[in-house]
Design a protein around this motif. Structure first.
Motif, mmCIF file in Angstrom:
data_model
loop_
_atom_site.group_PDB
_atom_site.id
_atom_site.type_symbol
_atom_site.label_atom_id
_atom_site.label_comp_id
_atom_site.label_asym_id
_atom_site.label_seq_id
_atom_site.Cartn_x
_atom_site.Cartn_y
_atom_site.Cartn_z
ATOM 1 N N HIS A 390 0.846 -1.187 0.000
ATOM 2 C CA HIS A 390 0.000 0.000 0.000
ATOM 3 C C HIS A 390 0.886 1.243 0.000
ATOM 4 N N LYS A 391 0.263 2.404 -0.191
ATOM 5 C CA LYS A 391 0.939 3.680 0.003
ATOM 6 C C LYS A 391 0.094 4.517 0.956
ATOM 7 N N LEU A 392 0.752 5.360 1.736
ATOM 8 C CA LEU A 392 0.041 6.204 2.680
ATOM 9 C C LEU A 392 -0.246 7.563 2.067
ATOM 10 N N VAL A 393 -1.511 7.976 2.114
ATOM 11 C CA VAL A 393 -1.933 9.284 1.625
ATOM 12 C C VAL A 393 -2.687 9.966 2.763
ATOM 13 N N ASP A 394 -2.099 11.021 3.311
ATOM 14 C CA ASP A 394 -2.691 11.719 4.458
ATOM 15 C C ASP A 394 -2.974 10.750 5.612
ATOM 16 N N GLY A 395 -2.066 9.811 5.800
ATOM 17 C CA GLY A 395 -2.197 8.869 6.901
ATOM 18 C C GLY A 395 -3.149 7.723 6.657
ATOM 19 N N ILE A 396 -3.700 7.639 5.435
ATOM 20 C CA ILE A 396 -4.662 6.596 5.093
ATOM 21 C C ILE A 396 -4.024 5.638 4.091
ATOM 22 N N PRO A 397 -3.969 4.327 4.400
ATOM 23 C CA PRO A 397 -3.413 3.368 3.436
ATOM 24 C C PRO A 397 -4.273 3.322 2.175
ATOM 25 N N GLN A 398 -3.628 3.450 1.029
ATOM 26 C CA GLN A 398 -4.326 3.460 -0.258
ATOM 27 C C GLN A 398 -3.744 2.372 -1.153
ATOM 28 N N GLY A 399 -4.557 1.924 -2.116
ATOM 29 C CA GLY A 399 -4.090 0.988 -3.137
ATOM 30 C C GLY A 399 -3.585 -0.317 -2.579
ATOM 31 N N ILE A 400 -4.341 -0.911 -1.663
ATOM 32 C CA ILE A 400 -3.906 -2.162 -1.033
ATOM 33 C C ILE A 400 -3.828 -3.263 -2.085
ATOM 34 N N ALA A 401 -2.653 -3.885 -2.188
ATOM 35 C CA ALA A 401 -2.426 -4.908 -3.208
ATOM 36 C C ALA A 401 -3.362 -6.092 -3.002
ATOM 37 N N GLN A 402 -3.937 -6.598 -4.084
ATOM 38 C CA GLN A 402 -4.879 -7.710 -3.997
ATOM 39 C C GLN A 402 -4.545 -8.776 -5.042
ATOM 40 N N THR A 403 -3.271 -9.087 -5.173
ATOM 41 C CA THR A 403 -2.870 -10.075 -6.166
ATOM 42 C C THR A 403 -1.923 -11.093 -5.546
ATOM 43 N N GLY A 404 -1.913 -12.293 -6.127
ATOM 44 C CA GLY A 404 -0.955 -13.323 -5.737
ATOM 45 C C GLY A 404 -0.983 -13.631 -4.258
ATOM 46 N N LYS A 405 0.196 -13.843 -3.700
ATOM 47 C CA LYS A 405 0.286 -14.201 -2.287
ATOM 48 C C LYS A 405 -0.036 -13.019 -1.377
ATOM 49 N N ASN A 406 -0.070 -11.803 -1.939
ATOM 50 C CA ASN A 406 -0.453 -10.627 -1.155
ATOM 51 C C ASN A 406 -1.964 -10.455 -1.062
ATOM 52 N N MET A 407 -2.689 -11.246 -1.795
ATOM 53 C CA MET A 407 -4.139 -11.088 -1.850
ATOM 54 C C MET A 407 -4.774 -11.291 -0.481
ATOM 55 N N GLN A 408 -5.745 -10.455 -0.168
ATOM 56 C CA GLN A 408 -6.511 -10.612 1.053
ATOM 57 C C GLN A 408 -7.810 -11.335 0.708
ATOM 58 N N MET A 409 -8.068 -12.424 1.402
ATOM 59 C CA MET A 409 -9.240 -13.243 1.083
ATOM 60 C C MET A 409 -10.518 -12.691 1.689
ATOM 61 N N SER A 410 -10.389 -11.708 2.556
ATOM 62 C CA SER A 410 -11.521 -10.969 3.100
ATOM 63 C C SER A 410 -11.066 -9.529 3.261
ATOM 64 N N ASN A 411 -12.011 -8.611 3.284
ATOM 65 C CA ASN A 411 -11.644 -7.202 3.332
ATOM 66 C C ASN A 411 -10.782 -6.893 4.555
ATOM 67 N N LEU A 412 -9.617 -6.291 4.313
ATOM 68 C CA LEU A 412 -8.664 -5.952 5.364
ATOM 69 C C LEU A 412 -8.268 -7.167 6.189
ATOM 70 N N ASN A 413 -8.262 -8.337 5.532
ATOM 71 C CA ASN A 413 -7.824 -9.578 6.190
ATOM 72 C C ASN A 413 -8.617 -9.881 7.454
ATOM 73 N N LEU A 414 -9.914 -9.666 7.371
ATOM 74 C CA LEU A 414 -10.799 -9.872 8.515
ATOM 75 C C LEU A 414 -10.591 -11.234 9.175
ATOM 76 N N ASP A 415 -10.379 -12.275 8.366
ATOM 77 C CA ASP A 415 -10.306 -13.630 8.910
ATOM 78 C C ASP A 415 -8.949 -13.952 9.535
ATOM 79 N N TYR A 416 -7.965 -13.073 9.352
ATOM 80 C CA TYR A 416 -6.664 -13.263 9.995
ATOM 81 C C TYR A 416 -6.462 -12.306 11.174
ATOM 82 N N THR A 417 -7.385 -11.365 11.368
ATOM 83 C CA THR A 417 -7.251 -10.380 12.444
ATOM 84 C C THR A 417 -8.413 -10.555 13.418
#
Length: 533
Positions: A390-417
């Motif tokens: 991701h990149k930080l814009v005004d303190g907000i993470p933007q452009g969260i990668a959603q491909t390959g092994k970086n892919m999150q299977m639930s929004n913001l990795n809900l199932d891992y957090t």
């Protein structure tokens, strides 16, 4: 009582009764007050020279297309590097199909094979496991191994995980409380020269105009899209807008079917259906596929669903392709007798994590949840590495990668957090902006839609009353009543107008006789006991 202004404490126990837990749940004779056994303590005190201990953790398999191995990806590698190695442990994820999680969990619990850390969103299910002595009580473990976790969650959130005065589960903190939302085609309104509706009468006039004038010039226009009861599509806060004046006790304890004005709400919906203002075959749409298709094909003028529904990729992308000029905006259109837009919001907790009695790694499991409450850990699991994920814009993470092994299977990795449900940046405004940015994928119009929707759908919000004890009648009758409730909604909406009143009275009597009265009576009893104390 001004119930529109009153925010009532949240409920732990859901109204749906799920499948019974097999009698063998837990599989030992330890009392529910016991904490870690000697075997459980061994894992937490193992030295680096000992073989690593395997800690098993449940994870949902949501069947996301292109998802990496749920047990071998960016996030699981981070967990094993940062938590596993320092604790001489290997964290192994046990995938459970999201659509079958309750049935699967029941089987695993009955066979004493549930993961060391298991979870569910259903409080009633946790109560069942606790009643059958199938769970560790966690008070001592929290005190010894979970100080960071206690500090992060706080007493209020933790209170939702108690049974019989003891901590039996760890609720995740819900950072965003909005639930249902309502959305209308602003481009259709503009083409008709009509304002955004602010009450039921204005919405009715708008739906009629959508039906008669078909501003989108589509084949089979649907003024209001909905689906079978119990699905993602709802009636928003329409029903609450019909409710009349009630005391606090009546508002909290009375079944909705008997609340003043509830019958009028369904009579109004029945009128809309018979005037062809609602999806004609909504009762047959038990998967929401038809409603989703109608919305994303540009046929729909208004609908109610989760507050973030328009941002979901399955809706947003095909709509942009099929109706490029479509512009849904959030709307608050159901005003009650007080002039309030009363709507139910989520309580402070999300899912419930628990440690089955069959676990040999209770202390290590608590250490894992405690480790996860570290802000640095949560940030990485939700957003990854800056510059890479991701990149930080005004303190907000933007452009969260959603491909390959970086892919999150639930929004913001809900199932891992497991300790948090929703973006966690320390304050609600940032959490909303972060969530909106994650879903909108860089589209500022959709980011604004999400931010506006969250604000609207937390205004005049209330949460259900937290009794602090399970409703035993609900545990007994809840599944039957839940099924009846869905059937009643569908039947009443599609009934012939001349038959509505008699059908409503008949169905409500059957509902109360099937356990509704028992549930209501126990609600009254439990409410009065809480107030007396």
């Amino acid at each position: 009582m001004n119930m529109g202004m009153k925010k009532i404490s949240a409920v732990l126990f859901s109204t749906a009764l799920l499948a019974s837990v097999a009698a063998g749940c837990g599989g030992n004779d330890k009392k529910s007050g016991e904490t870690a056994s000697p075997a459980a303590s061994t894992a937490a005190s193992a030295s680096p020279s000992d073989p690593p201990v395997t800690l098993t953790v449940e994870v949902f398999d949501r069947g996301v297309q292109g998802q990496p191995d749920l047990n071998n990806n960016t996030w699981t590698k981070y967990v094993n590097e940062k938590f596993g190695k320092p604790n001489n442990a290997i964290v192994e994820y046990v995938s459970v199909p999201r659509s079958q999680e309750v049935d699967k969990l029941n089987v695993l619990m009955a066979a004493n094979q549930a993961p060391d850390i298991s979870f569910t969103y259903d409080g009633t299910l946790v109560t069942r496991y606790a009643k059958s002595n199938g769970l560790y009580t966690l008070d001592e473990l929290l005190e010894n191994q979970g100080q960071q976790l206690k500090s992060y969650l706080g007493e209020k959130v933790l209170s939702y995980g108690k049974y019989d005065g003891k901590q039996v589960s760890i609720p995740g903190k819900r950072t965003l409380i909005a639930w249902n939302g309502m959305f209308i085609r602003k481009d259709w309104l503009d083409s008709l020269g009509m304002p955004v509706p602010t009450n039921r009468d204005e919405l009715y006039a708008t739906l009629v105009a959508f039906r008669d004038k078909n501003p989108g010039d589509v084949n089979g226009v649907i003024p209001w899209a909905t689906a079978a009861a119990g699905m993602n599509y709802t009636f928003g806060n329409l029903v609450q807008s019909f409710w009349g004046a009630m005391s606090e006790e009546e508002f909290i304890t009375t079944t909705n079917w008997l609340k003043p004005g509830h019958k009028d709400a369904f009579k109004w919906l029945n009128k809309l259906y018979n005037e062809k203002l609602i999806s004609p075959d909504f009762a047959l749409d038990k998967t929401t596929k038809q409603a989703d298709a109608d919305v994303s094909n540009g046929k729909v003028g208004f609908y109610a669903a989760n507050w973030d529904y328009p941002l979901l990729q399955k809706i947003r992308d095909p709509l942009l392709q099929n109706a490029p000029g479509a512009n849904f905006v959030p709307v608050d259109t159901f005003k009650n007798y007080e002039g309030k837009y009363l709507k139910e919001v989520y309580n402070e907790n999300g899912l419930f994590s628990f440690i089955p009695k069959s676990s040999k790694n209770a202390e290590l499991a608590m250490k894992y949840l405690n480790w996860m409450a570290d802000p640095e850990v949560l940030f990485f699991l939700q957003f990854g590495e800056e510059g890479l994920n991701h990149k930080l814009v005004d303190g907000i993470p933007q452009g969260i990668a959603q491909t390959g092994k970086n892919m999150q299977m639930s929004n913001l990795n809900l199932d891992y957090t497991l300790v948090v449900n929703g973006a966690e940046l320390g304050e609600t405004e940032k959490n909303v902006r972060t969530y909106a940015a994650a879903l909108a994928a860089g589209d500022q119009n959709y980011e604004k839609l999400a931010i506006d929707s969250y604000k609207i759908n937390t205004t005049d919000g209330y949460t259900s009353f937290y009794y602090g004890v399970p409703n035993e009648a609900n545990i007994k009758y809840g599944k039957t009543l839940g099924d009846m409730n869905k059937q009643m909604i569908d039947r009443l909406v599609v009934a012939k107008p001349a038959e509505f009143d008699a059908l409503y009275d008949k169905l409500v009597k059957e509902y109360m006789d099937a356990g509704g009265q028992a549930v209501q009576d126990e609600n009254v009893k439990n409410y009065r006991e809480v107030k007396a104390n």
